[in-house]
Design a protein around this motif. Structure first.
Motif, PDB file in Angstrom:
ATOM      1  N   ILE A 267       0.886  -1.211  -0.066  1.00  0.00           N
ATOM      2  CA  ILE A 267       0.033  -0.023  -0.086  1.00  0.00           C
ATOM      3  C   ILE A 267       0.785   1.175   0.080  1.00  0.00           C
ATOM      4  N   ASP A 268       1.990   1.339   0.761  1.00  0.00           N
ATOM      5  CA  ASP A 268       2.806   2.284   0.559  1.00  0.00           C
ATOM      6  C   ASP A 268       3.480   2.455  -0.669  1.00  0.00           C
ATOM      7  N   MET A 269       4.015   1.195  -1.328  1.00  0.00           N
ATOM      8  CA  MET A 269       4.408   1.368  -2.686  1.00  0.00           C
ATOM      9  C   MET A 269       3.378   1.937  -3.608  1.00  0.00           C
ATOM     10  N   SER A 270       2.232   1.700  -3.413  1.00  0.00           N
ATOM     11  CA  SER A 270       1.079   2.244  -4.145  1.00  0.00           C
ATOM     12  C   SER A 270       0.865   3.777  -4.069  1.00  0.00           C
ATOM     13  N   GLY A 271       1.577   4.416  -2.946  1.00  0.00           N
ATOM     14  CA  GLY A 271       1.681   5.951  -2.887  1.00  0.00           C
ATOM     15  C   GLY A 271       0.734   6.275  -1.599  1.00  0.00           C
ATOM     16  N   ILE A 272       0.450   5.262  -0.834  1.00  0.00           N
ATOM     17  CA  ILE A 272      -0.240   5.735   0.514  1.00  0.00           C
ATOM     18  C   ILE A 272       0.955   5.334   1.899  1.00  0.00           C
ATOM     19  N   LEU A 273       1.217   6.245   2.343  1.00  0.00           N
ATOM     20  CA  LEU A 273       2.056   5.626   3.429  1.00  0.00           C
ATOM     21  C   LEU A 273       1.246   5.733   4.804  1.00  0.00           C
ATOM     22  N   ILE A 274       1.444   4.632   5.192  1.00  0.00           N
ATOM     23  CA  ILE A 274       0.638   4.320   6.494  1.00  0.00           C
ATOM     24  C   ILE A 274       1.301   4.583   7.765  1.00  0.00           C
ATOM     25  N   MET A 275       0.803   5.576   8.541  1.00  0.00           N
ATOM     26  CA  MET A 275       1.446   6.010   9.813  1.00  0.00           C
ATOM     27  C   MET A 275       0.903   5.616  10.890  1.00  0.00           C
ATOM     28  N   PRO A 276       1.183   4.767  11.870  1.00  0.00           N
ATOM     29  CA  PRO A 276       0.446   4.678  12.859  1.00  0.00           C
ATOM     30  C   PRO A 276       0.739   5.810  14.171  1.00  0.00           C
ATOM     31  N   ARG A 277       1.620   6.520  14.086  1.00  0.00           N
ATOM     32  CA  ARG A 277       1.838   7.307  15.181  1.00  0.00           C
ATOM     33  C   ARG A 277       1.632   8.889  14.753  1.00  0.00           C
ATOM     34  N   GLU A 278       0.707   9.713  15.194  1.00  0.00           N
ATOM     35  CA  GLU A 278       0.236  10.733  14.886  1.00  0.00           C
ATOM     36  C   GLU A 278       1.482  11.805  14.914  1.00  0.00           C
ATOM     37  N   ASN A 279       2.532  11.793  15.634  1.00  0.00           N
ATOM     38  CA  ASN A 279       3.679  12.802  15.746  1.00  0.00           C
ATOM     39  C   ASN A 279       4.369  12.546  14.313  1.00  0.00           C
ATOM     40  N   ASP A 280       4.596  11.258  13.967  1.00  0.00           N
ATOM     41  CA  ASP A 280       5.338  10.931  12.717  1.00  0.00           C
ATOM     42  C   ASP A 280       4.591  11.514  11.588  1.00  0.00           C
ATOM     43  N   PHE A 281       2.975  11.403  11.537  1.00  0.00           N
ATOM     44  CA  PHE A 281       2.275  11.752  10.569  1.00  0.00           C
ATOM     45  C   PHE A 281       2.480  13.563  10.328  1.00  0.00           C
ATOM     46  N   ASP A 282       2.276  14.103  11.728  1.00  0.00           N
ATOM     47  CA  ASP A 282       2.583  15.524  11.826  1.00  0.00           C
ATOM     48  C   ASP A 282       3.920  16.166  11.037  1.00  0.00           C
ATOM     49  N   ASN A 283       4.817  15.385  11.489  1.00  0.00           N
ATOM     50  CA  ASN A 283       6.187  15.997  11.018  1.00  0.00           C
ATOM     51  C   ASN A 283       6.881  15.643   9.824  1.00  0.00           C
ATOM     52  N   ILE A 284       6.360  14.433   9.270  1.00  0.00           N
ATOM     53  CA  ILE A 284       7.175  13.843   7.751  1.00  0.00           C
ATOM     54  C   ILE A 284       7.162  14.958   6.787  1.00  0.00           C
ATOM     55  N   THR A 285       8.008  14.980   6.037  1.00  0.00           N
ATOM     56  CA  THR A 285       8.450  15.956   5.154  1.00  0.00           C
ATOM     57  C   THR A 285       8.261  15.353   3.709  1.00  0.00           C
ATOM     58  N   ALA A 286       8.448  15.913   2.656  1.00  0.00           N
ATOM     59  CA  ALA A 286       8.361  15.415   1.265  1.00  0.00           C
ATOM     60  C   ALA A 286       9.762  14.817   1.335  1.00  0.00           C
ATOM     61  N   ASN A 287      10.862  15.455   1.655  1.00  0.00           N
ATOM     62  CA  ASN A 287      12.251  14.984   1.725  1.00  0.00           C
ATOM     63  C   ASN A 287      12.542  13.351   2.414  1.00  0.00           C
ATOM     64  N   ASP A 288      11.728  13.316   3.702  1.00  0.00           N
ATOM     65  CA  ASP A 288      11.867  12.214   4.378  1.00  0.00           C
ATOM     66  C   ASP A 288      11.233  11.176   3.422  1.00  0.00           C
ATOM     67  N   ILE A 289      10.040  11.501   2.675  1.00  0.00           N
ATOM     68  CA  ILE A 289       9.375  10.562   1.799  1.00  0.00           C
ATOM     69  C   ILE A 289      10.163   9.886   0.761  1.00  0.00           C
ATOM     70  N   LYS A 290      10.834  10.734   0.038  1.00  0.00           N
ATOM     71  CA  LYS A 290      12.006  10.593  -0.840  1.00  0.00           C
ATOM     72  C   LYS A 290      13.026   9.648  -0.327  1.00  0.00           C
ATOM     73  N   ASP A 291      13.721  10.096   0.751  1.00  0.00           N
ATOM     74  CA  ASP A 291      14.665   9.168   1.416  1.00  0.00           C
ATOM     75  C   ASP A 291      14.009   7.849   1.827  1.00  0.00           C
ATOM     76  N   ILE A 292      13.117   7.818   2.237  1.00  0.00           N
ATOM     77  CA  ILE A 292      12.602   6.260   2.816  1.00  0.00           C
ATOM     78  C   ILE A 292      12.388   5.582   1.522  1.00  0.00           C
ATOM     79  N   TYR A 293      11.718   6.061   0.402  1.00  0.00           N
ATOM     80  CA  TYR A 293      11.669   5.360  -0.903  1.00  0.00           C
ATOM     81  C   TYR A 293      13.000   4.746  -1.343  1.00  0.00           C
ATOM     82  N   ASN A 294      13.922   5.881  -1.361  1.00  0.00           N
ATOM     83  CA  ASN A 294      15.094   5.729  -1.952  1.00  0.00           C
ATOM     84  C   ASN A 294      16.115   4.335  -1.077  1.00  0.00           C
TER      85      ASN A 294
END
Ligand SMILES: [Zn+2]
Length: 315
Positions: A267-294
């Protein structure tokens, strides 16, 4: 009985008699979602606290050995209904949903998570569940029960990658072989091998070849790391195989505020990142997303090289 009634009736019946599942599906209304724009496409993040069980599942051998398997019939809740598929599989309503229609489809027998020999069943399931995308998560690519084989199915309209594919955003056909069209992706953060065709046998043959190429490229004797999404258009099957190089990104193992609890699967590969913690959800940036996929997917160049090996049968 349920086959005639249809899959929607099966869900309604299940939610009618299973309080815990109904509560979790109702909770989906409170799920928070936000969208990040990239070049020509979007990635979404979903804050979903119920998924903590799956995202933080301990999947090392010892932990798996010591816990009762939650997909074996004797350990499943008494309220959980079963819809048999072929002889060896059961369609079950997933009690920890990401979307309002979400199934887990385990094998009846307790057998390891391995796609080899089961890809044909995935095609059959996709043809049976035409409004759904069938999901396979490899044992080290997001499956929370690596010891008990299972697919999942979710509504296919929910998945950004399938919408991007239909609109031919960041993807294009690059080759065809024996009735199968192969597509490459550009500037898309994750690089599936996408192929489509109407002939079941040819698709199975192509998948077997892809499996061999992945084994060789990843230089492994175990199942090559991958996630798979499959759906059926009414005429063709469309299959997206995401070769992976890592189970969880470094952020998963950080401590305190540096940690992002995100364990990428289909599901994350399809483009929806599942985040179980609110703090992570609030703070994640586009750069984090790029880095995680990479960190977790095979790069574009390697995937293109594999596609050309497949097409040229350079095996
Ligand atoms: Zn089991």
């Amino acid at each position: 009985m349920y086959r005639q009634l249809g899959i929607d009736t099966f869900i309604q019946q299940q939610l009618g008699n299973w309080d815990m599942a109904r509560e979790h599906y109702n909770d989906l209304r409170q799920v928070r979602q936000k969208t990040f724009a990239f070049s020509g496409y979007t990635i979404e993040a979903q804050y979903n606290p119920r998924r903590i069980i799956s995202s933080s599942a301990r999947v090392d051998e010892k932990s798996i050995r010591e816990r009762p398997c939650f997909l074996c019939r004797q350990n499943r809740p008494a309220e959980q209904l079963e819809l048999p598929f072929e002889e060896d599989y059961l369609i079950l309503v997933n009690p920890y949903p990401v979307f309002d229609k979400h199934f887990t489809i385990p094998s009846v027998e307790h057998q390891p998570q391995e796609i080899r020999g089961r890809f044909g069943v995935m095609l059959n399931l996709a043809a049976y569940l035409q409004d759904y995308a069938l999901i396979y998560n490899g044992p080290r690519c997001g499956a929370s029960a690596p010891d008990h084989f299972h697919f999942q199915a979710v509504g296919k309209k929910e998945l950004p990658l399938l919408r991007d594919f239909n609109a031919m955003r960041n993807t294009r056909p690059v080759a065809s072989t024996r009735g199968i069209k192969i597509f490459g992706w550009n500037n898309y953060l994750r690089y599936p091998v996408t192929f489509m065709g109407a002939e079941r046998n040819e698709l199975e043959r192509f998948f077997d070849l892809l499996y061999l190429v992945l084994l060789r490229e990843m230089n492994t004797a175990e199942e090559p790391m991958m996630n798979i999404l499959t759906c059926y258009t009414g005429e063709d099957w469309v299959v997206h195989v995401f070769p992976r190089k890592k189970h969880r990104p470094s952020q998963y193992f950080e401590s305190a505020e540096k940690q992002i609890l995100l364990s990428p699967a289909s599901i994350d590969m399809s483009g929806i990142l599942i985040m179980p913690r609110e703090n992570d959800f609030d703070n994640i940036t586009a750069n984090d997303i790029k880095d995680i996929y990479n960190q977790v997917v095979l790069d574009c160049r390697m995937v293109n090289r594999m596609i050309s090996q497949l097409v040229n049968q350079d095996l």
